[in-house]
Scaffold this active site. Structure first.
Site, PDB file in Angstrom:
ATOM      1  N   ARG A 147      -2.360  -2.066  -3.569  1.00 36.08           N
ATOM      2  CA  ARG A 147      -3.638  -1.395  -3.341  1.00 36.08           C
ATOM      3  C   ARG A 147      -3.657  -0.153  -4.229  1.00 36.08           C
ATOM      4  O   ARG A 147      -2.723   0.656  -4.180  1.00 36.08           O
ATOM      5  CB  ARG A 147      -3.751  -1.007  -1.871  1.00 36.08           C
ATOM      6  CG  ARG A 147      -5.035  -0.336  -1.564  1.00 36.08           C
ATOM      7  CD  ARG A 147      -5.168  -0.081  -0.090  1.00 36.08           C
ATOM      8  NE  ARG A 147      -6.442   0.574   0.151  1.00 36.08           N
ATOM      9  CZ  ARG A 147      -6.801   1.053   1.316  1.00 36.08           C
ATOM     10  NH1 ARG A 147      -6.012   0.956   2.345  1.00 36.08           N
ATOM     11  NH2 ARG A 147      -7.971   1.646   1.462  1.00 36.08           N
ATOM     12  N   ASN A 157       0.877  -1.171   0.000  1.00 39.62           N
ATOM     13  CA  ASN A 157       0.000   0.000   0.000  1.00 39.62           C
ATOM     14  C   ASN A 157       0.914   1.220   0.000  1.00 39.62           C
ATOM     15  O   ASN A 157       1.511   1.553   1.028  1.00 39.62           O
ATOM     16  CB  ASN A 157      -0.884  -0.051   1.251  1.00 39.62           C
ATOM     17  CG  ASN A 157      -1.917   1.060   1.282  1.00 39.62           C
ATOM     18  OD1 ASN A 157      -1.907   1.950   0.419  1.00 39.62           O
ATOM     19  ND2 ASN A 157      -2.787   1.026   2.257  1.00 39.62           N
ATOM     20  N   GLU A 163      -7.205  -6.346   4.607  1.00 43.27           N
ATOM     21  CA  GLU A 163      -7.106  -5.972   3.192  1.00 43.27           C
ATOM     22  C   GLU A 163      -5.913  -6.656   2.534  1.00 43.27           C
ATOM     23  O   GLU A 163      -5.967  -7.003   1.356  1.00 43.27           O
ATOM     24  CB  GLU A 163      -6.987  -4.445   3.072  1.00 43.27           C
ATOM     25  CG  GLU A 163      -8.298  -3.753   3.386  1.00 43.27           C
ATOM     26  CD  GLU A 163      -8.160  -2.291   3.755  1.00 43.27           C
ATOM     27  OE1 GLU A 163      -7.469  -1.991   4.752  1.00 43.27           O
ATOM     28  OE2 GLU A 163      -8.722  -1.452   3.053  1.00 43.27           O
ATOM     29  N   HIS A 207     -12.843   1.567  -0.079  1.00 38.88           N
ATOM     30  CA  HIS A 207     -12.727   0.518   0.947  1.00 38.88           C
ATOM     31  C   HIS A 207     -13.263  -0.819   0.425  1.00 38.88           C
ATOM     32  O   HIS A 207     -13.641  -1.691   1.210  1.00 38.88           O
ATOM     33  CB  HIS A 207     -13.526   0.849   2.227  1.00 38.88           C
ATOM     34  CG  HIS A 207     -12.964   1.965   3.042  1.00 38.88           C
ATOM     35  ND1 HIS A 207     -13.755   2.882   3.690  1.00 38.88           N
ATOM     36  CD2 HIS A 207     -11.687   2.311   3.323  1.00 38.88           C
ATOM     37  CE1 HIS A 207     -12.991   3.744   4.338  1.00 38.88           C
ATOM     38  NE2 HIS A 207     -11.720   3.424   4.117  1.00 38.88           N
ATOM     39  N   ARG A 228     -12.710  14.146   7.608  1.00 35.57           N
ATOM     40  CA  ARG A 228     -13.600  14.465   6.476  1.00 35.57           C
ATOM     41  C   ARG A 228     -15.013  14.753   6.975  1.00 35.57           C
ATOM     42  O   ARG A 228     -15.495  14.090   7.888  1.00 35.57           O
ATOM     43  CB  ARG A 228     -13.649  13.302   5.489  1.00 35.57           C
ATOM     44  CG  ARG A 228     -12.336  13.028   4.787  1.00 35.57           C
ATOM     45  CD  ARG A 228     -12.552  12.048   3.632  1.00 35.57           C
ATOM     46  NE  ARG A 228     -11.288  11.598   3.087  1.00 35.57           N
ATOM     47  CZ  ARG A 228     -10.832  10.344   3.167  1.00 35.57           C
ATOM     48  NH1 ARG A 228     -11.545   9.407   3.778  1.00 35.57           N
ATOM     49  NH2 ARG A 228      -9.667  10.020   2.639  1.00 35.57           N
TER      50      ARG A 228
END
Ligand code: ADP
Length: 392
Positions: free
Chosen positions: A85, A4, A378, A174, A235
């Site tokens: 990713r 990632n 993940e 996601h 956010r």
């Protein structure tokens, strides 16, 4: 190897496949800055080295040296694939794929859709291609799992031409996490993935809710970018878009500056004025900090709104599942959300819910909908897709 890559970071996990056994994991931070930090975990022990690492290629070379010098692998030939990713595959890369020149070019053309993440993802891919030219590199897109959303869920009610010509639609993010949690929850519940309906709450720094019908994503709270949906660490989640123009005028700021504030200074941080980290807010809330309490309640309300609406959209959820940093570790947050859904007959068991970071059913026997905590993974999902594509 599951990778990632961020603009100044590189997270990695080396996995033995198909056993899905973690061999080592680590992280390179502050790439391109002074005093970069290289961390690798071997046999549970963290090894940290601080030195200047100029760019991602240098970071990858250092990683390979460490793997050999620390006797984690004997030869680089043991690495048979690298899965990356990647933030978004846009409308054309709809599933994980081997990254050749054509795919690199497609991702380069998508940079407008992820100006912060995509260049970093590409840098990571290039660095591994350079260091291991004969090894397959696979892109695993955060958007891929959501490609099954129907038009009614992914289209915005804006001029249709914006979608047709400029690709403006909900993509969702996601996806790798939501897919892993779907498959794992099906396993835990003894069901086939195609027979399971779930509402998944991925609550980390970034957070999104996913509606899963018959094992497929049919709606999700993040949108064209990860800014849409529920309030997150920094956010805002959904707001009236007219606020942007209004605040541009009031603060004499550009549109870009306002969007930056909605991405980086809003959510938990903006409302509480204290922190983007849920742990800080929960401590402050316990001590009566009004705005910390407000930040937590605003988020819980909005999450409950999504869960209730998705429960209806999928024709009834078999389970509500919590995952990621907050979802896995914060019992009070789970309880706060589920208690708001009491009219649906869903009930959390406080004793079962008093857990962190483990797989567990946390609802009562008489709850109408089961509630689970399922830690996400993940990297395993990336490794599975990489192996699948190598075998193909
Ligand atoms: P992301 O991957 O989006 O950066 P994470 O899934 O790591 O986010 O989640 C980070 C959030 O989870 C933070 O708000 C943090 O406070 C919260 N959290 C609570 N408990 C823990 C824990 N034990 N470990 C890590 N994060 C935790």
């Amino acid at each position: 190897m599951a990778v990632n890559a961020g603009s100044s970071s590189l997270k990695f996990q080396l996995l033995e496949m198909p056993e899905e056994k973690l061999i080592t994991s680590g992280l390179v931070e502050r790439i391109g800055l002074k005093a970069s930090v290289f961390t690798i975990k071997v046999n549970g022990e963290k090894i940290v080295e601080v030195k200047d690492i100029e760019n991602h290629s240098v970071a990858v070379k250092m990683l390979f040296e460490k793997l050999i010098n620390l006797n984690i692998i004997q030869s680089l030939d043991e690495i048979i694939g690298v899965g990356h990713r990647v933030l978004t595959g846009g409308r054309s890369l709809t599933d994980s794929c081997v990254i050749g020149d054509k795919e690199m070019a497609i991702i380069e053309n998508l940079v407008d859709l992820g100006p912060l993440h995509l260049p970093a993802n590409l840098t990571g891919i290039k660095a591994f291609k350079e260091a291991l030219p004969n090894v397959i590199n696979v892109g695993v897109f955060d958007t891929a799992f959501h490609q099954t959303m129907p038009e009614e869920a992914f289209l915005y009610a804006i001029p249709y031409d914006w979608y047709e010509t400029y690709n403006v639609r909900k993509y969702g993010f996601h996806g790798t996490s939501h897919k892993y949690v779907t498959l794992r929850t099906a396993q835990i519940m003894g069901k086939k993935p195609e027979n399971i309906n779930l509402v998944i709450c991925h609550l980390g720094n970034g957070a999104s809710i996913c509606a899963v019908k018959n094992g497929k994503s049919v709606d999700t709270s993040m949108g064209f970018t990860p800014l849409e949906g529920i309030p997150m660490g920094t956010r805002s989640g959904n707001i009236d878009p007219a606020v942007v123009e209004y605040m541009m005028g009031k603060k004499n700021k550009s549109c870009k500056e306002i969007i930056n504030i909605l991405n980086k200074q809003s959510g938990y941080l903006g409302l509480s004025g204290l922190s983007s980290d849920s742990r800080d807010l929960l401590v402050a809330a316990k001590n009566g900090h009004k705005r910390a309490i407000l930040a937590i309640e605003v988020q819980a309300k909005r999450i409950a709104d999504y869960v209730a609406s998705y429960h209806c959209y999928i024709g009834g959820a078999d389970a509500i599942v919590f995952t990621a940093g907050i979802g896995e570790n914060e019992a009070t947050t789970r309880e706060n959300i589920i208690s708001r859904l009491a009219p649906l007959g869903v009930k959390i068991d406080p004793k079962l819910n008093a857990c962190r970071g483990i797989e567990r059913l946390v609802s009562t026997d008489d709850s109408t909908i089961k509630v689970y905590v399922v830690p996400t993974n993940e990297e395993v999902m990336i490794a599975r897709d990489t192996l699948r594509l190598i075998q193909q």
